[in-house]
Design a protein around this motif. Structure first.
Motif, PDB file in Angstrom:
ATOM      1  N   THR B  35      32.038  -6.662 -14.500  1.00 55.33           N
ATOM      2  CA  THR B  35      32.190  -5.867 -13.275  1.00 55.33           C
ATOM      3  C   THR B  35      32.348  -4.379 -13.575  1.00 55.33           C
ATOM      4  OG1 THR B  35      34.564  -6.307 -13.364  1.00 55.33           O
ATOM      5  CG2 THR B  35      33.248  -7.757 -11.970  1.00 55.33           C
ATOM      6  N   GLY B  36      32.475  -4.025 -14.828  1.00 54.21           N
ATOM      7  CA  GLY B  36      32.682  -2.621 -15.167  1.00 54.21           C
ATOM      8  C   GLY B  36      32.741  -2.453 -16.672  1.00 54.21           C
ATOM      9  N   ALA B  37      33.193  -1.278 -17.105  1.00 54.13           N
ATOM     10  CA  ALA B  37      33.164  -0.965 -18.528  1.00 54.13           C
ATOM     11  C   ALA B  37      34.052  -1.910 -19.352  1.00 54.13           C
ATOM     12  CB  ALA B  37      33.596   0.482 -18.749  1.00 54.13           C
ATOM     13  N   ALA B  38      35.226  -2.266 -18.823  1.00 55.44           N
ATOM     14  CA  ALA B  38      36.152  -3.093 -19.608  1.00 55.44           C
ATOM     15  C   ALA B  38      35.571  -4.487 -19.849  1.00 55.44           C
ATOM     16  CB  ALA B  38      37.504  -3.192 -18.902  1.00 55.44           C
ATOM     17  N   SER B  39      35.052  -5.105 -18.787  1.00 55.05           N
ATOM     18  CA  SER B  39      34.503  -6.453 -18.977  1.00 55.05           C
ATOM     19  C   SER B  39      33.183  -6.406 -19.744  1.00 55.05           C
ATOM     20  CB  SER B  39      34.347  -7.182 -17.643  1.00 55.05           C
ATOM     21  OG  SER B  39      33.748  -6.360 -16.672  1.00 55.05           O
ATOM     22  N   GLY B 150      21.655  -3.694 -26.140  1.00 61.11           N
ATOM     23  CA  GLY B 150      20.817  -4.255 -25.074  1.00 61.11           C
ATOM     24  C   GLY B 150      21.629  -4.530 -23.807  1.00 61.11           C
ATOM     25  N   PRO B 151      22.708  -5.328 -23.909  1.00 57.35           N
ATOM     26  CA  PRO B 151      23.539  -5.570 -22.718  1.00 57.35           C
ATOM     27  C   PRO B 151      24.127  -4.289 -22.135  1.00 57.35           C
ATOM     28  CG  PRO B 151      24.078  -7.149 -24.447  1.00 57.35           C
ATOM     29  CD  PRO B 151      23.116  -6.174 -25.044  1.00 57.35           C
ATOM     30  N   ALA B 152      24.558  -3.348 -22.989  1.00 57.14           N
ATOM     31  CA  ALA B 152      25.174  -2.125 -22.462  1.00 57.14           C
ATOM     32  C   ALA B 152      24.169  -1.333 -21.620  1.00 57.14           C
ATOM     33  CB  ALA B 152      25.703  -1.266 -23.613  1.00 57.14           C
ATOM     34  N   THR B 153      22.951  -1.197 -22.129  1.00 61.09           N
ATOM     35  CA  THR B 153      21.916  -0.477 -21.390  1.00 61.09           C
ATOM     36  C   THR B 153      21.574  -1.204 -20.093  1.00 61.09           C
ATOM     37  OG1 THR B 153      21.034   0.144 -23.538  1.00 61.09           O
ATOM     38  CG2 THR B 153      19.635   0.587 -21.640  1.00 61.09           C
ATOM     39  N   ALA B 154      21.500  -2.543 -20.187  1.00 59.74           N
ATOM     40  CA  ALA B 154      21.142  -3.329 -19.003  1.00 59.74           C
ATOM     41  C   ALA B 154      22.198  -3.176 -17.910  1.00 59.74           C
ATOM     42  CB  ALA B 154      20.993  -4.800 -19.387  1.00 59.74           C
ATOM     43  N   VAL B 155      23.471  -3.137 -18.302  1.00 61.48           N
ATOM     44  CA  VAL B 155      24.532  -3.070 -17.298  1.00 61.48           C
ATOM     45  C   VAL B 155      24.562  -1.702 -16.609  1.00 61.48           C
ATOM     46  CG1 VAL B 155      27.052  -3.135 -16.991  1.00 61.48           C
ATOM     47  CG2 VAL B 155      25.904  -4.935 -18.262  1.00 61.48           C
ATOM     48  N   VAL B 156      24.102  -0.677 -17.308  1.00 61.43           N
ATOM     49  CA  VAL B 156      23.956   0.626 -16.647  1.00 61.43           C
ATOM     50  C   VAL B 156      23.016   0.483 -15.452  1.00 61.43           C
ATOM     51  CG1 VAL B 156      22.977   2.951 -16.916  1.00 61.43           C
ATOM     52  CG2 VAL B 156      24.481   2.002 -18.685  1.00 61.43           C
ATOM     53  N   ARG B 157      21.947  -0.270 -15.627  1.00 60.23           N
ATOM     54  CA  ARG B 157      20.994  -0.459 -14.527  1.00 60.23           C
ATOM     55  C   ARG B 157      21.512  -1.460 -13.501  1.00 60.23           C
ATOM     56  NH1 ARG B 157      15.441  -1.847 -17.361  1.00 60.23           N
ATOM     57  NH2 ARG B 157      14.716  -1.935 -15.208  1.00 60.23           N
ATOM     58  N   LEU B 158      22.158  -2.545 -13.970  1.00 58.68           N
ATOM     59  CA  LEU B 158      22.554  -3.628 -13.062  1.00 58.68           C
ATOM     60  C   LEU B 158      23.715  -3.223 -12.164  1.00 58.68           C
ATOM     61  CD1 LEU B 158      22.341  -6.518 -15.672  1.00 58.68           C
ATOM     62  CD2 LEU B 158      21.015  -6.422 -13.551  1.00 58.68           C
ATOM     63  N   LEU B 159      24.653  -2.470 -12.711  1.00 58.55           N
ATOM     64  CA  LEU B 159      25.859  -2.134 -11.950  1.00 58.55           C
ATOM     65  C   LEU B 159      25.937  -0.648 -11.626  1.00 58.55           C
ATOM     66  CD1 LEU B 159      28.783  -4.066 -13.736  1.00 58.55           C
ATOM     67  CD2 LEU B 159      27.760  -4.581 -11.533  1.00 58.55           C
ATOM     68  N   LEU B 161      26.473   1.469 -13.737  1.00 55.70           N
ATOM     69  CA  LEU B 161      27.592   1.923 -14.564  1.00 55.70           C
ATOM     70  C   LEU B 161      27.258   3.309 -15.119  1.00 55.70           C
ATOM     71  CD1 LEU B 161      30.280   0.819 -15.907  1.00 55.70           C
ATOM     72  CD2 LEU B 161      28.867   0.247 -17.874  1.00 55.70           C
ATOM     73  N   ASP B 162      28.255   4.164 -15.180  1.00 55.73           N
ATOM     74  CA  ASP B 162      28.079   5.500 -15.757  1.00 55.73           C
ATOM     75  C   ASP B 162      27.606   5.353 -17.211  1.00 55.73           C
ATOM     76  OD1 ASP B 162      28.381   8.007 -16.918  1.00 55.73           O
ATOM     77  OD2 ASP B 162      30.182   8.480 -15.741  1.00 55.73           O
ATOM     78  N   PRO B 163      26.461   5.952 -17.552  1.00 56.52           N
ATOM     79  CA  PRO B 163      25.956   5.814 -18.932  1.00 56.52           C
ATOM     80  C   PRO B 163      26.940   6.346 -19.974  1.00 56.52           C
ATOM     81  CG  PRO B 163      24.304   6.855 -17.508  1.00 56.52           C
ATOM     82  CD  PRO B 163      25.552   6.730 -16.692  1.00 56.52           C
ATOM     83  N   PHE B 164      27.753   7.322 -19.588  1.00 59.59           N
ATOM     84  CA  PHE B 164      28.769   7.813 -20.530  1.00 59.59           C
ATOM     85  C   PHE B 164      29.745   6.680 -20.879  1.00 59.59           C
ATOM     86  CE2 PHE B 164      28.712  12.627 -19.260  1.00 59.59           C
ATOM     87  CZ  PHE B 164      27.372  12.679 -19.590  1.00 59.59           C
ATOM     88  N   ASP B 165      30.140   5.917 -19.853  1.00 56.20           N
ATOM     89  CA  ASP B 165      31.082   4.807 -20.084  1.00 56.20           C
ATOM     90  C   ASP B 165      30.443   3.726 -20.948  1.00 56.20           C
ATOM     91  OD1 ASP B 165      33.058   6.021 -18.613  1.00 56.20           O
ATOM     92  OD2 ASP B 165      32.500   5.039 -16.734  1.00 56.20           O
ATOM     93  N   ALA B 166      29.159   3.433 -20.700  1.00 55.02           N
ATOM     94  CA  ALA B 166      28.474   2.408 -21.494  1.00 55.02           C
ATOM     95  C   ALA B 166      28.385   2.841 -22.959  1.00 55.02           C
ATOM     96  CB  ALA B 166      27.078   2.160 -20.928  1.00 55.02           C
ATOM     97  N   THR B 167      28.128   4.127 -23.173  1.00 49.74           N
ATOM     98  CA  THR B 167      28.036   4.633 -24.545  1.00 49.74           C
ATOM     99  C   THR B 167      29.408   4.602 -25.225  1.00 49.74           C
ATOM    100  OG1 THR B 167      26.166   5.999 -23.915  1.00 49.74           O
ATOM    101  CG2 THR B 167      27.283   6.580 -25.954  1.00 49.74           C
ATOM    102  N   ALA B 168      30.450   4.870 -24.425  1.00 50.16           N
ATOM    103  CA  ALA B 168      31.808   4.809 -24.985  1.00 50.16           C
ATOM    104  C   ALA B 168      32.144   3.381 -25.420  1.00 50.16           C
ATOM    105  CB  ALA B 168      32.821   5.311 -23.956  1.00 50.16           C
ATOM    106  N   VAL B 169      31.656   2.387 -24.668  1.00 53.19           N
ATOM    107  CA  VAL B 169      31.855   0.989 -25.064  1.00 53.19           C
ATOM    108  C   VAL B 169      31.246   0.759 -26.445  1.00 53.19           C
ATOM    109  CG1 VAL B 169      31.090  -1.374 -24.597  1.00 53.19           C
ATOM    110  CG2 VAL B 169      32.053   0.012 -22.743  1.00 53.19           C
ATOM    111  N   LEU B 170      30.017   1.225 -26.624  1.00 53.21           N
ATOM    112  CA  LEU B 170      29.339   1.031 -27.913  1.00 53.21           C
ATOM    113  C   LEU B 170      30.103   1.747 -29.034  1.00 53.21           C
ATOM    114  CD1 LEU B 170      25.610   1.387 -26.790  1.00 53.21           C
ATOM    115  CD2 LEU B 170      26.880  -0.713 -27.328  1.00 53.21           C
TER     116      LEU B 170
END
Lengths: 329, 224
Positions: B35-39, B150-159, B161-170
């Motif tokens: 549902t977001g960056a944490a999950s 792959g999942p991080a990039t996909a979730v940016v599109r699906l939700l 999600l802020d790409p900055f947050d997705a990159t921080a996850v990685l």
């Protein structure tokens, strides 16, 4: 079928010996049912525990075919750090097409009973003669089903992985071999990983070309409302020399991070696999199917299918797997 | 050997079709588990230590020259979901097409002949790394990183999600990536001596179950 020529395990009086009286204080014992005398009744749980003292972990050596082996107590005492036990089953087809059990050797906590069967297959029940495995224990079961024989193995109760005294892990190794034209149904009860326990389970099934297998594994993470222990399981199924399934699952405290996250278990506390190997699947493979919210059936890369299911608890897991099995058979 | 070849191979813009796959994230988003960056981070960490670790080990072993046929069979056994086997072979075929142009080599030509319908993607990735002169650990890093990028990039599109947050996850997963790549390279070395049974087989039950459901959706954004 109950008293065929291979029934060494039936009817003999169990010899019950308490062990490790000083080293395992507080170890739970299975409930006493002195009347079962080595045979599972229709209704009761065929625990063989009985008349033992309160302190130790009683075990039962019910087979007459164990002559010539070191007695279990000697083996247990020789290994103070944990129980080492190795049980063996061999099933063979006799000239009349019936299945006999020339080997039915239980040991220590792994007591085996030939039980009443309704069909042509021989039926063996694994009886929990001690609680455990405890940390430090090393248990193994081999079942070998020869050409044309049919064997069904179940267990009388769940296997409960318990903590040992020194934090050591326990091992439980199951090795199954199924020959051409033979069938093995390996349907034990659940494995429950209790808080503080550490157990490594391996199950390896080698099915020759033309053999059949139904194999169920269910892992339950903790008793009701309890944190699980550390559980590592590896399930390998080979058919005609080719590995069709090789799967590891590690969960509980100390497992690699993310084990309870949205990719792996997501809070589900019961996870199970049901593998069905049938030569006919080479010509007509079962189709993938979604079985509710958290279970699916998939054909493997060979004449076999796998059902993977997750559920909140053991009961709901069993319902899913039972439904899936009836769909496949 | 050029270490920079690793950047070319690991680049998200390498034309191997990976952008069309979410690595199970689309099914997890639909099920309400991401549902977001944490999950997303929890999801990626679980995937990395299970199927990601297996892919990394397969890739490392292929880079070390373990026979692709044996590795592909090992990948089949470690991918019980039929939908995921199909996706892995499709990705392998696309990657091989690009890699043969980038690093022409007899090894990649032989792989294409042996698997006309495509080999499992991690096996091809390892063979491509080998053709590029890279080592086992390089291939493991590349594969492990793909298993989460792959999942991080996909979730940016699906939700959205802020790409900055997705990159921080990685970025937060980097220490785990180091561990997984190192372990994968070690088990690949064992596989050279002992055979493919020495490779890990860690599984993620929800990814398998989710993949079978996802493959049957009428409308979806990603192929897997």
């Amino acid at each position: 079928m109950d008293c065929g020529p291979g029934d060494e395990g039936d009817g003999s009086s169990p010899v019950t010996t308490p062990t490790r009286t000083s080293s395992t204080p507080g170890r739970p014992s299975p409930p006493a049912e002195p009347s079962t005398a080595g045979r599972s009744s229709a209704a009761g749980r065929p625990f063989i525990a009985g008349q033992s003292s309160t302190a130790g972990r009683p075990f039962t050596e019910g087979q007459s075919s164990t002559a010539g082996r070191p007695s279990a107590p000697a083996r247990l005492l020789a290994s103070p750090a944990g129980v080492h036990a190795h049980a063996r089953i061999a099933a063979r087809a006799d000239p009349h097409g019936r299945t006999v059990l020339p080997v039915l050797d239980g040991e220590g906590p792994l007591a085996l009973r030939r039980t009443r069967a309704t069909g042509p297959a021989a039926h063996v029940t694994l009886v929990g003669a001690m609680s455990g495995p405890l940390g430090g224990d090393s248990l193994a079961i081999d079942a070998d089903v020869g050409a044309g024989a049919r064997l069904s193995v179940g267990s009388a109760a769940a296997t409960i992985a318990l903590p040992g005294q020194d934090g050591a892990a326990a091992r439980y190794d199951v090795r199954l071999t199924v020959a051409d034209g033979a069938e093995l149904r390996w349907l034990p009860e659940q494995l429950i990983s209790v808080r503080g326990s550490a157990l490594r389970v391996t199950t390896r099934a080698d099915v020759a070309e033309g053999g059949r297998l139904v194999l169920r594994e269910e892992q339950v993470l903790g008793r009701t409302g309890e944190e699980p222990g550390l559980l590592h399981s590896r399930l390998t199924v080979r058919y005609a020399g080719r590995t069709l399934l090789d799967q590891e699952l590690t969960c509980g405290p100390g497992a690699p991070a993310g084990w309870d996250g949205p990719a792996v278990l997501a809070g589900h506390r019961a996870v199970g696999q049901l593998v069905v190997v049938r030569p006919e699947f080479a010509y007509e493979s079962p189709e993938s199917a979604v079985l509710g919210e958290s279970a699916a059936l998939t054909p493997l890369a060979g004449p076999a299918a796998l059902i993977t299911a997750l559920a909140p608890d053991a009961l709901r897991l069993r319902h899913i797997l039972d439904d899936a099995l009836s769909r496949l058979m | 050997m050029s270490r920079a070849a690793l950047l070319v191979l690991a680049d998200g813009r390498f034309p191997a079709g990976g952008h069309a796959h979410s690595g199970g994230a689309e099914a997890a988003v639909k099920a309400g588990r991401i549902t977001g960056a944490a999950s997303l981070e929890d999801f990626c960490r679980g995937r990395l230590h299970t199927t990601g670790a297996v892919s990394a080990a397969l890739a490392a072993a292929a880079a070390l020259g373990v026979a692709p046929g044996a590795l592909d069979e090992a990948a089949d056994a470690r991918t019980p979901s039929a939908a995921l086997r199909v996706a892995a072979r499709r990705l392998g075929r696309q990657l091989l097409r690009a890699a043969r142009v980038a690093w022409p080599s007899p090894g990649l030509d032989a792989l294409a002949r042996e698997f006309p319908k495509g080999a499992h993607q991690p096996v091809v990735l390892g063979a491509a790394a080998r053709a590029a002169g890279l080592g086992g650990e390089d291939a493991a890093y590349c594969s492990a990183y793909e298993s989460v990028s792959g999942p991080a990039t996909a979730v940016v599109r699906l939700l959205s999600l802020d790409p900055f947050d997705a990159t921080a996850v990685l970025a937060r997963l980097a220490p785990d990536l180091d561990d997984v790549a190192r372990e994968a390279a070690k088990s690949a070395l064992r596989a050279v001596d002992e055979g493919v049974d020495a490779l890990p087989a860690a599984s993620a039950p929800l990814l398998e179950v989710g993949a079978e459901g996802h493959a049957g959706w009428a409308v979806r954004l990603f192929a897997s």
